[in-house]
Scaffold this active site. Structure first.
Site, mmCIF file in Angstrom:
data_model
loop_
_atom_site.group_PDB
_atom_site.id
_atom_site.type_symbol
_atom_site.label_atom_id
_atom_site.label_comp_id
_atom_site.label_asym_id
_atom_site.label_seq_id
_atom_site.Cartn_x
_atom_site.Cartn_y
_atom_site.Cartn_z
ATOM 1 N N LEU A 191 -13.265 15.564 -7.193
ATOM 2 C CA LEU A 191 -14.665 15.605 -6.778
ATOM 3 C C LEU A 191 -15.007 16.878 -6.028
ATOM 4 C CD1 LEU A 191 -15.081 11.908 -5.659
ATOM 5 C CD2 LEU A 191 -15.822 12.965 -7.787
ATOM 6 N N TYR A 209 -4.220 -16.814 -47.665
ATOM 7 C CA TYR A 209 -2.943 -17.338 -47.168
ATOM 8 C C TYR A 209 -2.460 -16.607 -45.908
ATOM 9 C CZ TYR A 209 1.790 -19.013 -46.882
ATOM 10 O OH TYR A 209 2.945 -19.560 -46.414
ATOM 11 N N HIS A 237 -9.273 5.298 -11.075
ATOM 12 C CA HIS A 237 -9.706 6.606 -10.571
ATOM 13 C C HIS A 237 -8.660 7.686 -10.768
ATOM 14 C CE1 HIS A 237 -13.500 5.386 -8.631
ATOM 15 N NE2 HIS A 237 -12.912 4.207 -8.692
ATOM 16 N N TYR A 253 0.820 -1.203 0.000
ATOM 17 C CA TYR A 253 0.000 0.000 0.000
ATOM 18 C C TYR A 253 0.865 1.269 0.000
ATOM 19 C CZ TYR A 253 -3.332 3.540 1.414
ATOM 20 O OH TYR A 253 -4.067 4.684 1.479
ATOM 21 N N ALA A 311 -14.330 19.878 -6.754
ATOM 22 C CA ALA A 311 -14.831 20.874 -7.704
ATOM 23 C C ALA A 311 -16.326 20.659 -7.946
ATOM 24 C CB ALA A 311 -14.065 20.766 -9.019
ATOM 25 N N LYS A 312 -16.699 19.387 -8.090
ATOM 26 C CA LYS A 312 -18.105 19.075 -8.381
ATOM 27 C C LYS A 312 -18.977 19.330 -7.153
ATOM 28 C CE LYS A 312 -17.335 15.936 -12.182
ATOM 29 N NZ LYS A 312 -17.664 14.660 -12.831
ATOM 30 N N GLU A 313 -18.440 18.938 -5.992
ATOM 31 C CA GLU A 313 -19.217 19.102 -4.762
ATOM 32 C C GLU A 313 -19.477 20.592 -4.490
ATOM 33 O OE1 GLU A 313 -17.181 15.102 -2.804
ATOM 34 O OE2 GLU A 313 -16.697 17.053 -1.978
ATOM 35 N N ASP A 350 -8.969 -13.644 -43.259
ATOM 36 C CA ASP A 350 -8.794 -12.928 -41.995
ATOM 37 C C ASP A 350 -8.978 -11.427 -42.074
ATOM 38 O OD1 ASP A 350 -6.280 -12.687 -43.452
ATOM 39 O OD2 ASP A 350 -5.614 -11.661 -41.639
ATOM 40 N N LYS A 360 -1.719 17.755 -5.691
ATOM 41 C CA LYS A 360 -2.822 18.717 -5.609
ATOM 42 C C LYS A 360 -2.375 20.159 -5.813
ATOM 43 C CE LYS A 360 -5.827 15.404 -4.547
ATOM 44 N NZ LYS A 360 -6.970 15.003 -5.389
ATOM 45 N N ASP A 381 -4.822 15.466 -11.637
ATOM 46 C CA ASP A 381 -5.875 14.862 -10.834
ATOM 47 C C ASP A 381 -6.759 14.050 -11.767
ATOM 48 O OD1 ASP A 381 -7.438 14.328 -8.634
ATOM 49 O OD2 ASP A 381 -7.564 16.414 -7.989
HETATM 50 P P1 ADQ Z 1 -8.854 11.877 -4.324
HETATM 51 O O1 ADQ Z 1 -7.464 12.094 -4.740
HETATM 52 O O2 ADQ Z 1 -9.053 11.488 -2.930
HETATM 53 O O3 ADQ Z 1 -9.598 10.809 -5.238
HETATM 54 P P2 ADQ Z 1 -11.024 13.907 -4.826
HETATM 55 O O4 ADQ Z 1 -11.640 13.503 -6.098
HETATM 56 O O5 ADQ Z 1 -10.929 15.362 -4.693
HETATM 57 O O6 ADQ Z 1 -9.565 13.320 -4.625
HETATM 58 O O7 ADQ Z 1 -11.897 13.330 -3.639
HETATM 59 C C1 ADQ Z 1 -11.713 13.758 -2.344
HETATM 60 C C2 ADQ Z 1 -12.962 13.428 -1.507
HETATM 61 O O8 ADQ Z 1 -12.642 13.612 -0.146
HETATM 62 C C3 ADQ Z 1 -14.125 14.348 -1.809
HETATM 63 O O9 ADQ Z 1 -15.304 13.613 -1.880
HETATM 64 C C4 ADQ Z 1 -14.172 15.323 -0.630
HETATM 65 O O10 ADQ Z 1 -15.452 15.685 -0.235
HETATM 66 C C5 ADQ Z 1 -13.518 14.536 0.462
HETATM 67 N N1 ADQ Z 1 -12.756 15.480 1.288
HETATM 68 C C6 ADQ Z 1 -11.826 16.308 0.874
HETATM 69 N N2 ADQ Z 1 -11.360 17.038 1.894
HETATM 70 C C7 ADQ Z 1 -11.996 16.650 2.978
HETATM 71 C C8 ADQ Z 1 -11.934 17.003 4.341
HETATM 72 N N3 ADQ Z 1 -11.100 17.919 4.820
HETATM 73 N N4 ADQ Z 1 -12.725 16.358 5.190
HETATM 74 C C9 ADQ Z 1 -13.555 15.422 4.733
HETATM 75 N N5 ADQ Z 1 -13.662 15.053 3.470
HETATM 76 C C10 ADQ Z 1 -12.887 15.645 2.598
HETATM 77 C C11 ADQ Z 1 -9.254 9.941 -6.361
HETATM 78 C C12 ADQ Z 1 -8.609 10.630 -7.540
HETATM 79 C C13 ADQ Z 1 -9.514 11.749 -8.004
HETATM 80 C C14 ADQ Z 1 -10.888 11.219 -8.353
HETATM 81 C C15 ADQ Z 1 -11.442 10.369 -7.222
HETATM 82 C C16 ADQ Z 1 -12.725 9.664 -7.601
HETATM 83 O O11 ADQ Z 1 -7.330 11.131 -7.191
HETATM 84 O O12 ADQ Z 1 -8.944 12.406 -9.118
HETATM 85 O O13 ADQ Z 1 -11.760 12.288 -8.578
HETATM 86 O O14 ADQ Z 1 -10.502 9.390 -6.830
HETATM 87 O O15 ADQ Z 1 -12.577 8.896 -8.753
#
Ligand code: ADQ
Length: 732
Positions: free
Chosen positions: A376, A499, A165, A87, A378-380, A679, A278, A372
């Site tokens: 996520l 052939y 991911h 890991y 950004a989306k959240e 073929d 990041k 990256d």
């Molecule tokens: P990550 O590298 O972990 O994921 P990201 O996609 O930003 O990166 O996900 C982070 C998650 O952790 C988000 O859901 C966020 O809400 C949560 N988080 C962040 N900061 C936090 C905090 N301080 N406390 C609690 N929660 C927190 C990997 C890849 C990404 C890809 C995802 C999903 O590196 O590029 O988007 O997998 O496929």
């Protein structure tokens, strides 16, 4: 009954132990929250590590297993040594940096690789205890790249999907891995391989072509055994959870609490795991530059920087932590006043309430990873904006930038650009903010994490259907027995055999594929059977065929149907044909030989062939497209057609093809057994010309008009031997 089995490095819940007592918490991260509800709805099972080395659990494994069982989870226990080497080691010191283009941080160490292989085996064993061939197995992420292949070996018929991911890097980066082929082969055990963006798909397909020699058509790769689909599935979020969060009373009061602390300053928010990918250091520098260039904004903005502790045992991460602390101290020291700190730093994981309160109150989100997979956060952030006010500044290196074009897209290395974007974001009018967010939000609402998982599952099922259709076309079992019986009892049989690629595999140079003694003997026996006609239907020149098959009782077709030869008679032209067009075509092909190392032109009497088998596969493929385009314009008027064969582009008169040539023999009377094997594209004309009852066989897996498929020239040779044997038995 078929069941969904999800396998990821981690479970969606993590266990902790305090004073000898166990407790379970939801794991952080998008995958856990997103898929967590999905697999339970599907009554699936999730396999993964519960987050604590087995040494610390001594004696509690049973309890862990039974508590997880209630959540449809199954633990894969890892020892401290495995956690260290698999890991923290190979996954996070080799694959993570390399796949994020941090070559200088990448450790190449055989010991770690061995640990990675063993750990993947360990997950495989755990999976075999619960999964069967009827199940749909969905494997996640870079820690388990070898698992699809390992499982495929044990469960050949299972449906296996894989999703990465993180980015899949360009071939130039991926090739650095000493174990690159094994990793690619491991992934190829899946039926469907998914990535966040088309760029990653492209990179992966390029590595498959260069390292394993697998071509693809629209992302469908044909390996030696199966078809594997590669496609894009940009992960979504649990939209409603974030969208509704702002309405929760606890979130509202959290917002009030924070506002009291920060005042009415503009909040710029930055949230990530503390990871060098990041771009936190660059972000801090850009913020510094912004404050320096815009003194009017000092004391009027606050950067809330949230960093989640991550991989704290890896040296690189400890160093990064120190560096971030230093930078923050420096900036706060340089600009801070008694009542104002430019940066509010939170180094911890936040509860959902606090995180969404921050999303809600931040006027600007500054998300600038250097690389990256998706991102996520950004989306959240956008999903949380009920009033559609707020500006997202997003790095172009995040997969999310592909879908969120309405954000202010920046290059995170360009500090000036990021500083300018900060100013633009703070000054952006509300109407513009609403317009941008609304469009992004609608997409996020539609393509949420459920839809993402659903589409992946649907695609996996559809790949299985294609595979099953191909499987059903394989000439074996009952179909094979029928063919042999029909042949055995036939009185007049004719066999059309291509052939190259059909009777023999391809080789680097067109002149190296000469038939060996064994194949000549095979053909001699086959063609020697009374009332049997064997016609070799090839794209080769008549000189080559003449030389190679001299003395055998076979008929021949050369140059894809230009020249025909029946046994004992001279070569015959199929009809009047022109050659003067070659003067127009040759110079064009020559240009493409010059531009493509390894390519060559073969000149036949009535056709010109551009070969690229020995060229770099990517370049060859690209040039073949360009050459075809260049030729299309002029061939139309000259009554020529362009054939795309296996690593060749051939130009020949359009009134000639293998099918037309075959009709000459077909019209020679009542055959009661007809077979055709080929073929490539040029053989499709041959299959097309065959009557319905004929046994047409395509060698390889791609789509074809032939009724049957066979895997390889080796099997075709085997078939011909069986046929000889059958006739011998018949004749006693
Ligand atoms: P990550 O590298 O972990 O994921 P990201 O996609 O930003 O990166 O996900 C982070 C998650 O952790 C988000 O859901 C966020 O809400 C949560 N988080 C962040 N900061 C936090 C905090 N301080 N406390 C609690 N929660 C927190 C990997 C890849 C990404 C890809 C995802 C999903 O590196 O590029 O988007 O997998 O496929």
């Amino acid at each position: 009954m078929s069941r969904l089995v999800i396998i990821a490095n981690r479970l969606p819940v993590t266990i902790t132990k305090r004073e000898g007592r166990l407790s379970l918490h939801p794991s952080t991260g998008g995958l856990a929250t997103g898929l967590g509800s999905f697999y339970r709805e599907k009554k699936g099972l999730w396999l993964g590590w519960p987050g604590m080395p087995s040494q610390n659990l001594r004696g509690l494994e049973r309890e862990v297993t039974s508590r997880l069982e209630a959540l449809d989870c199954r633990p894969v226990f890892l020892t401290r040594h495995q956690v260290e080497n698999f890991y923290y080691g190979f996954s996070n010191k080799t694959l993570w940096p390399l796949f994020h283009y941090f070559v200088q941080y990448t450790t190449f160490d055989d010991r770690l690789w061995e640990a990675y292989k063993r750990a993947n085996q360990h997950y495989c064993q755990a999976a075999l205890e619960v999964a069967t061939e009827d199940d749909t197995i969905w494997i996640h992420d870079y820690q388990l790249l070898l698992l699809p292949g390992m499982l495929r070996e044990k469960l050949p018929k299972a449906s296996i999907g894989f999703f990465l991911h993180i980015p899949f890097p360009s071939f130039e980066i991926f090739r650095l891995l000493p174990w690159r082929e094994e990793i690619m082969e491991g992934l190829m055990g899946a039926d469907l391989i998914g990535f966040h963006t088309y760029d990653y798909v492209r990179h992966f397909l390029s590595s498959a072509r260069r390292l394993l020699g697998y071509d693809h058509s629209m992302g469908l790769i044909t390996t030696r055994e199966r078809m594997v689909k590669v496609d894009t599935f940009p992960i979504g979020i649990d939209f409603l959870r974030f969208f509704r969060a702002g309405e929760l009373p606890e979130v509202k009061s959290e917002i009030q609490r924070m506002k009291r602390r920060i005042g009415d300053r503009t909040v710029i928010l930055s949230v990530d795991r503390l990871d060098y990918t990041k771009g936190i250091i660059q972000r801090l520098k850009a913020y510094d530059l912004f404050l320096e260039k815009n003194p009017q904004y000092r004391e009027r903005v606050t950067l809330v920087m949230v960093a989640v502790p991550s991989r704290t045992k890896v040296d690189r991460y400890m160093e990064l932590k120190r560096e971030v602390d230093e930078q923050i101290g420096r900036i706060n020291g340089r600009y801070g006043t008694l009542g104002w700190s430019p940066i509010l730093y939170l180094y911890r994981s936040l509860p959902f309430t606090t995180l969404t309160a921050l999303y809600n109150m931040a006027q600007v989100a500054l998300i600038t990873p250097l690389r990256d997979g998706m991102n996520l956060v950004a989306k959240e952030y956008v999903a949380s904006k009920r009033d559609n006010l707020g500006v997202l500044i997003l790095s172009e290196m995040a997969g999310a930038a592909r879908e969120m074009g309405e954000a202010l897209i920046v290059n995170p290395f360009n500090l000036k650009e990021v500083a300018d974007a900060l100013k633009a974001a703070i000054e952006m009018g509300e109407e513009e903010q609403r317009g941008r967010n609304l469009r992004m939000k609608e997409r996020l609402r539609r393509y949420d994490v459920k839809r993402w998982a659903g589409e992946f599952m649907e695609k996996l099922a559809s790949v299985r259907e294609i595979q099953e259709r191909m499987e059903a076309k394989k000439l074996r079992g009952i179909a094979l027995r029928r063919l042999l019986d029909a042949y055995k009892s036939s009185r007049r049989a004719i066999l059309f055999l291509d052939y190259d690629g059909t009777l023999v595999p391809f080789s680097d140079r067109p002149d190296k594929a000469r038939p060996d003694g064994e194949l000549r003997e095979l053909l001699r026996h086959l063609a020697g059977i009374p009332n049997n006609r064997v016609v070799l239907v090839s794209g080769r020149s008549r000189e080559v065929l003449q030389e190679w098959f001299e003395g055998l009782p076979v008929d021949m077709v050369a140059e894809h149907g230009v020249w025909l030869k029946e046994q004992g008679s001279p070569w015959e032209l199929i009809g009047p044909l022109k050659q003067d067009w070659k003067e127009d075509i040759r110079p064009i092909m020559e240009v493409y030989v010059d531009r493509t190392p390894g390519a060559l032109i073969e000149e036949k009497e009535f056709s010109l062939v551009w070969h690229y088998r020995r060229s770099d596969p990517e370049l060859g493929y690209q040039r073949a497209r360009e050459l075809k385009d260049a030729l299309l314009n002029i061939t139309e008027n000259l009554n020529l057609s362009i054939l795309e064969g296996n690593k060749v582009i051939e130009v020949k008169p359009s009134n000639v093809n293998k099918g037309m040539a075959a009709t000459r023999w077909l019209s020679q009377g009542a055959w009661d057994f007809i077979m055709a094997a080929g073929d490539d594209w040029t053989d499709e004309d041959l299959f097309d010309a065959m009557p319905q009852e004929a046994y047409s066989i395509k060698v390889g897996f791609s789509v074809s008009k032939a009724r049957f498929n066979m895997d390889s020239p080796l099997l075709i040779q085997g078939l011909l031997r069986e046929m000889i044997k059958a006739k011998r038995e018949e004749r006693g």
